[in-house]
Design a protein around this motif. Structure first.
Motif, PDB file in Angstrom:
ATOM      1  N   GLN A 128       0.782  -1.208   0.027  1.00  0.00           N
ATOM      2  CA  GLN A 128      -0.079  -0.090   0.061  1.00  0.00           C
ATOM      3  C   GLN A 128       0.881   1.255   0.063  1.00  0.00           C
ATOM      4  O   GLN A 128       0.563   2.160  -0.746  1.00  0.00           O
TER       5      GLN A 128
ATOM      6  N   ALA B 282      -5.768  -0.940   3.516  1.00  0.00           N
ATOM      7  CA  ALA B 282      -6.001   0.606   2.846  1.00  0.00           C
ATOM      8  C   ALA B 282      -4.373   1.147   3.207  1.00  0.00           C
ATOM      9  O   ALA B 282      -3.849   0.911   4.108  1.00  0.00           O
ATOM     10  N   CYS B 304      -7.084   3.717  -0.964  1.00  0.00           N
ATOM     11  CA  CYS B 304      -6.942   2.143  -1.173  1.00  0.00           C
ATOM     12  C   CYS B 304      -7.092   2.030  -2.583  1.00  0.00           C
ATOM     13  O   CYS B 304      -7.311   2.817  -3.382  1.00  0.00           O
TER      14      CYS B 304
END
Lengths: 415, 409
Positions: A128, B282, B304
């Motif tokens: 991420q 996320a 995300c």
């Protein structure tokens, strides 16, 4: 100004550093283990970062969640970061909470559980972060610059590459931590309201019996390409350039950083004046200095609308070219004033001082006193800076642009 | 740390929190003006003017201002928000007189035509720079949607069009009206020589002409639910911003609102952190409370994979619903309160941080709150306060939501 510095070395090689700051309630602590990204290994970029993250996901008798809850319930502002050279676990808190926080950090550093069932979550967190970086043009251009300018693995981004991170497994993390999170080379720095004897006593109790094998040496490889354009769908083109500079441990680094501050370090600097104030070419323009233990780079950066990016680069290059032979006494005085007041004001921040003394120890093997640093700045002159510029004028530049269109780099500077 | 206050005859407030043992002195002018005080034709003027203040006075060129700030070793800058424009310098104590004199003179800028034209280009670059960065303008679009016709709907920077169309005469008039002594505060923290500060203010600012005060407050329209999309085809992630109503600056509930946001959406150790960030679902999931003079916001930010945004936003609302239903535990409440208390103490020991607290609170409410006062407020909060705030300002209530990312419109 009175300064109270401490240092000690444990039998197992851990260095303890301390600075007592008068008038503060806080204490900041940082554990720097020599488990940085330079040890990632071929095709395993991101391993140090993933390992650092895994250390927080369960250690000693606590789960990952219990670690965070224990620290935050004690009001610890904690952070974890992995650089090229170190995995660092830090915290700042009201001083009376330190005895409660130390055993938690000792578990994180010495007894990570590395639970297999947390590996996927930790990997996803790293991925991420990588995706977020992809959307950040300023971050991307600086990452590319370091990657091109420094020899591998010193320029390899510590956050890793997506394809590598996707393949890392639990065994790689366990091996990495066993090999690199080790007492020799670990620095524990504390600053603020401290009781040094008590601190040493506590650290000895928590870390004194820690043993580990020998460290692996890092093999330094080749540098990347000198010129590169990174296509990116943005209105602005970002340009970053670098040339070699003496590392921090070299005495000449003071002349180098002074020259770079004159070039682009403050609002009266040449780049700010010529690129932004006179021509309005961009909002962000600066020069700076980044150092590893054995090499460093001088760098320049600007971000501007594609149509004006070429002119921005041209003006930056002209200012870099013009630097040798034109340093004025007034510029040197300004640089000295800024550096000195910055040093004095740093004494107001426990976290800043804990960071500074650890950094100095890593680079120099000792901590410079404030008086030594101030005296060294006093010795900066037009002549000393000019002598450094004459010996190693900016040349052989690494230049990277990021945006819709590539830029032209004059041959003379890039060859 | 004694607090000192003096008001000049022309209305300029001079305030200081003095800590004689500090190693630095922080000094700043707080001008009670920002994007909410503009009209559509003046959109972006406050921030543009903040830049122009560094371009010089009739007898002091901009280059000389920059050189003087660097020569005194100052860490100096300025910022503009919806409600404030702040200029500050952090210096060693012996530089106080010079720093105050320079900042005071800067408050009466020349606003020359040629500087205005050049600086306009810099402002346009700043607008584009932010537009290229996450969340790709979603935050400003969301605020515009939430506030509708209210002045807080306007972004601080303005738009490329509003800046291009702005004439210099309009800025000169805005400066004359808004940089009036009664609309400004001179604040200092750290090792401050207060008598010298007041004397300098009298000498340098005493002849500034008072202006009639303008009404700043305006009723905030009731929030209506809305949803909007910013398309960035090549973005790696999708960025969601969601705003719902919260307590404003006049409400005693704002402290509990901040603690509630810490429990639910702090950057670590919060409910959103454990549900979405720790699990790697996320990149970011957070909740903040933001207050204005007459309006308050709870701001949820999520980044995300675009395929996950809708389901994650639903799950966030479930978490908010649980909290409102009395679900905050004693342990998580204590953790958040200790965390916030520690932040108050740690930031309180740095004069530069105190400047923005002391100057900002005086500019907005003519109150002074010491670090000890701030700590007392945090320590007096209870779990019931948080549940009450969550019930009064439902996080699941009407909200503006803007998504920016790769999904097609």
């Amino acid at each position: 100004m009175k300064q109270t510095l401490f240092s000690a070395t444990l039998d197992n090689g851990i260095t303890l550093l301390g600075e007592e700051l008068p008038g503060v309630e806080s204490v900041a602590i940082a554990f720097h283990a020599p488990a940085g990204a330079v040890h990632d290994g071929q095709g395993r970029s991101g391993l140090a970062t993933l390992s650092g993250e895994m250390c927080l996901r369960g250690a000693g008798g606590r789960t990952g969640r219990q670690i965070v809850e224990a620290l935050e319930a004690a009001g610890v502002q904690w952070s974890q970061a992995v650089s090229s050279s170190h995995a660092s676990f830090s915290g700042a808190m009201v001083a009376r909470q330190l005895p409660e926080a130390l055993p938690v950090y000792a578990d994180i550093v010495r007894r990570p559980r590395l639970p297999e069932d947390q590996l996927e979550a930790a990997r996803q967190m790293v991925l991420q972060n990588l995706a977020g970086i992809e959307d950040d043009p300023g971050h991307r251009v600086m990452t590319a610059l370091r990657e091109m300018h420094f020899p591998a693995p010193w320029g390899t981004p510590s956050e890793g590459l997506t394809a590598d991170v996707e393949r890392l497994d639990g065994a790689a993390v366990r091996d990495f931590i066993a090999a690199h999170v080790r007492p020799a080379g670990t620095i524990i720095a504390v600053a603020g309201r401290i009781d040094w004897d008590d601190f040493v006593h506590r650290i000895e109790a928590l870390f004194g019996d820690w043993r580990a094998g020998d460290a692996e040496a890092v093999t330094t490889g080749p540098r990347g390409p000198r010129l590169r354009h990174v296509p990116h769908d943005s209105q602005q083109t970002h340009v970053a350039l670098a040339w070699s500079a003496p590392p921090y441990r070299s005495d000449e680094s003071y002349e180098a950083t002074a020259a770079l501050a004159i070039l682009g370090g403050g609002s009266s600097s040449r780049l700010f004046t010529e690129v932004r104030e006179r021509r309005g070419l961009c909002y962000s323009v600066s020069s700076g200095y980044q150092t590893h233990r054995d090499f460093a780079m001088a760098l320049g950066y600007a971000g501007t609308t594609a149509a004006r990016a070429q002119e921005t680069l041209d003006v930056m290059l002209a200012e870099i070219d013009r630097l040798p032979g034109t340093i004025t006494a007034d510029e040197v005085e300004r640089v000295k004033a800024r550096a000195k007041s910055g040093l004095v004001m740093q004494q107001e921040s426990s976290a800043a001082r804990a960071g500074a003394i650890a950094r100095q120890w890593y680079h120099l093997g000792h901590v410079r006193t404030l008086a030594e640093e101030l005296a060294r700045y006093d010795r900066l002159t037009v002549d000393s800076i000019e002598a450094w510029l004459a010996a190693g004028p900016p040349r052989d530049l690494t230049v990277v642009s990021l945006g819709r269109e590539p830029l032209e780099v004059p041959r003379a500077l890039s060859a | 740390m004694p607090f000192l206050h003096e008001r000049l005859d022309n209305g300029l407030d001079v305030v200081a929190e003095t800590s004689p043992a500090a190693l630095s002195t922080s000094v700043g002018f707080f001008v009670k003006t920002g994007s909410r005080d503009e009209t559509d034709a003046l959109w972006g003027t406050s921030h543009f003017l903040e830049h122009m203040v560094f371009k010089g006075t009739p007898d002091l060129p901009g280059d000389e201002i920059n050189r003087r700030l660097d020569r005194m070793g100052a860490s100096a800058n300025a910022f503009t928000s919806e409600e404030d424009t702040v200029y500050y310098a952090i210096v060693l104590p012996e530089q106080q007189p010079e720093a105050v004199e320079l900042l005071a003179r800067m408050m009466r800028p020349a606003l020359r035509d040629e500087d205005f034209a050049t600086e306009k280009l810099v402002i346009l670059e700043e607008i584009r720079m932010y537009d290229d960065q996450p969340p790709f303008g979603a935050d400003e679009r969301c605020r515009a949607a939430f506030f509708g016709g209210h002045p807080l709907a306007r972004s601080v920077l303005g738009t490329v069009e509003s800046i291009q169309a702005l004439p210099v005469e309009a800025m000169r008039d805005y400066h004359r009206r808004r940089y009036a002594p009664g609309n400004m505060v001179l604040a200092a923290t750290g090792a401050v020589d207060f008598p010298a500060l007041v004397a300098a203010a009298r000498r340098l600012c005493g002849d500034w002409e008072p202006q009639p005060a303008a009404e700043r407050l305006e009723p905030v329209p009731a929030a209506a639910a809305s949803r909007d999309l910013v398309v960035r085809p090549t973005a790696a992630l999708e960025y969601a911003v969601r705003m719902s109503a919260g307590p404003d600056e006049r409400s005693a509930d704002r402290f509990a609102a901040k603690l509630l946001a810490t429990v639910l959406g702090d950057s670590s150790g919060s409910r959103l952190y454990w549900a979405f960030v720790d699990s790697g679902v996320a990149e970011q999931a957070s909740l903040h409370h933001h207050e204005f003079l007459d309006a308050g916001l709870f701001v949820t930010q999520l980044s995300c994979d675009a395929d996950d945004t809708d389901s994650l936003l639903d799950r966030i609302l479930e978490i908010y619903g649980d909290a409102a239903a009395g679900g905050i535990t004693a342990a998580e409440f204590a953790q958040a309160r200790n965390k916030v208390a520690s932040r108050v103490v740690l930031s309180g020991e740095r004069p530069r941080r105190r400047l923005f607290e002391v100057g900002g609170e005086w500019a907005h409410a003519q109150v002074y709150r010491s670090v000890a006062d701030a700590l007392r407020i945090v320590e007096s909060l209870t779990r019931d306060d948080l549940h009450r705030v969550a019930a009064t300002w439902p996080l699941t209530g009407p909200a503006a939501t803007v998504l920016a990312g790769p999904r097609p419109a």
